[in-house]
Design an enzyme around this catalytic site. Structure first.
Site, short mmCIF file in Angstrom:
data_model
loop_
_atom_site.label_atom_id
_atom_site.label_comp_id
_atom_site.label_asym_id
_atom_site.label_seq_id
_atom_site.Cartn_x
_atom_site.Cartn_y
_atom_site.Cartn_z
N LYS A 191 1.11 -1.48 0.04
CA LYS A 191 0.06 -0.11 0.19
C LYS A 191 0.99 1.54 -0.55
CE LYS A 191 -3.04 -3.11 0.81
NZ LYS A 191 -3.63 -4.31 0.15
C1 PLP Z 1 -4.29 -5.72 1.05
C2 PLP Z 1 -6.18 -5.52 1.10
C3 PLP Z 1 -6.74 -6.07 2.10
C4 PLP Z 1 -5.95 -6.71 3.51
O1 PLP Z 1 -4.53 -5.99 4.03
P1 PLP Z 1 -4.13 -6.10 5.23
O2 PLP Z 1 -3.60 -5.70 5.95
O3 PLP Z 1 -2.90 -6.51 4.48
O4 PLP Z 1 -4.80 -7.56 5.89
C5 PLP Z 1 -8.00 -5.95 2.27
N1 PLP Z 1 -8.38 -5.16 1.21
C6 PLP Z 1 -7.94 -4.73 -0.42
C7 PLP Z 1 -8.94 -4.50 -0.95
C8 PLP Z 1 -6.90 -4.81 0.39
O5 PLP Z 1 -6.25 -3.92 -0.61
#
Ligand code: PLP
Length: 397
Positions: A191
């Site tokens: 992210k």
């Molecule tokens: C990355 C992501 C998640 C999960 O996030 P984590 O912090 O890795 O648990 C959930 N939903 C979406 C749309 C994502 O891109």
């Protein structure tokens, strides 16, 4: 691959000396788990997005679990969401023993089609879990209106959308300023900002915020920091079933540095996307559309391939030139973990979701990406498109 050409990753976390220094500070403080750094990160994050409450947790998946639990999602309930998302979106619904109900995405974008939501509502619908996919805000205005009218809570999977904005009553507001009922963020390295792993819940409800704090720490009535700081002996109680969903102070210290850099990181990504679009506008790819009411943080830059181009061949051609790419966002309903009939329900056709996975690719985009690197990507695509279209049966407008 030619060894002298440096490879171009699809993403790269923007971590540096400030983050390393922040972790040093925490290590030397002697307090490494959830404590003062987490509390400070929460305050700063709440102020940044414009929410009254922000609660840090171990990741966005656990944030989603707690958000669904807070609005009362339980066994036998249904939650409307998309299949075109990372699998964690639907998994969190199943952690509550509830059923993910999938609707298709919009035409020309990668977010939920608000027009399909009402048709998917049943007496069992307990929540709508919308996703700001790839950092692009979904049509919250339409979704929140449905939620209000039908008395269904809206949870935002804002995993990718830290720093994204939406035009709300004539003002640009951050995703996470409670537009829906609860927003959930991720700080995974993929992210825009990262704490290694990490998540955050924002809401305007003090009651839900209190619940998140209870549940993330085993349901324990007293926070560690309160017990350690007390002059009197305190025995804690465990009021209800909880979890260990804590963020550590080591992570939060990194998060605070990342949050300070976030506006600059988003500005840089928006510039890179501007450059990509200028380079790619004339070669037949479908470029992402940013609605007038949305400002993406461009967590990912996803382009549609013309009919003549094979996704795997394009990705291989890029890889042969040292350029990493990814295929479009997955479809949860196509995974084996979702093959049983009681794992989900498809309330609409999911054709656009499937096409979006098969006919798009995610191109490299990261902080520090140079003009030369960007040109290497666009030139590789330009050449490939030109050849494919020359050989192909169809002209592209
Ligand atoms: C990355 C992501 C998640 C999960 O996030 P984590 O912090 O890795 O648990 C959930 N939903 C979406 C749309 C994502 O891109």
């Amino acid at each position: 691959m030619i060894a002298s050409i440096p490879s171009i990753p699809v993403a790269r976390p923007a971590l540096g000396e400030q983050e390393a220094e922040a972790v040093r500070r925490v290590i030397h403080s002697g307090w490494v788990t959830q404590g003062p750094e987490v509390a400070a990160f929460e305050d700063e994050f709440a102020a940044f997005v414009g929410a009254t409450h922000a609660c840090a947790v171990s990741n966005c998946t656990t944030a989603l679990h707690l958000a669904l639990k807070a609005v009362g999602v339980a066994a036998g309930d249904e939650v409307i969401t998309v299949s075109h998302s990372f699998i964690a979106t639907a998994n969190a619904i199943r952690y509550c023993d509830a059923l993910p109900v999938f609707v298709d995405i919009e035409a020309g974008g990668y977010n939920i089609d608000p027009n399909l939501i009402e048709g998917a509502i049943t007496p069992r619908t307990k929540a709508i879990l919308c996703v700001h996919q790839l950092g692009m805000p979904c049509d919250l205005r339409a979704i929140v209106e449905i939620g209000k009218r039908r008395s269904i809570p809206i949870i935002e999977d804002a995993a990718c959308a830290t720093g994204s904005e939406i035009l709300w009553n004539g003002q640009w507001e951050k995703i996470g300023k409670p537009h829906g009922d609860i927003a959930c963020f991720s700080f995974h390295p993929r992210k825009v900002i990262t704490t290694g792993d990490g998540g955050m819940l924002t809401t305007s409800s003090p009651e839900w915020d209190r619940k998140f704090r209870l549940w993330r720490q085993h349901g324990m009535s007293v926070a560690d920091t309160a017990r350690h700081g007390s002059k009197q002996v305190i025995f804690e109680d465990y009021e209800e079933l909880g979890y260990n969903y804590r963020m550590t102070d080591l992570q939060a210290a990194i998060g605070r540095e990342q949050l300070r850099r976030l506006p600059g990181l988003v500005r840089e990504r928006r510039q890179l996307v501007g450059a990509y679009c200028a380079q790619l506008s004339s070669i037949g790819l479908s470029l992402p559309i940013e609605p007038k009411w949305a400002r993406s943080n461009w967590q990912s830059f996803c382009v549609g391939l013309p009919f003549e181009l094979d996704q795997r061949a394009v990705m291989q051609m890029l890889l042969d030139q040292g350029i990493s790419s990814r295929r479009g966002i997955m479809n949860i309903h196509l995974e084996k973990a979702y093959s049983s009939h009681n794992s989900h329900r498809a309330a609409t056709l999911l054709d656009r979701s499937v096409s979006a996975q098969e006919e798009t690719i995610i191109l490299p985009l990261y902080s520090g990406m140079t003009d030369i690197e960007l040109l290497r990507v666009t030139e590789a695509l330009r050449q490939h498109c030109a050849e494919a279209i020359k050989d192909g049966p169809l002209l592209i407008s």
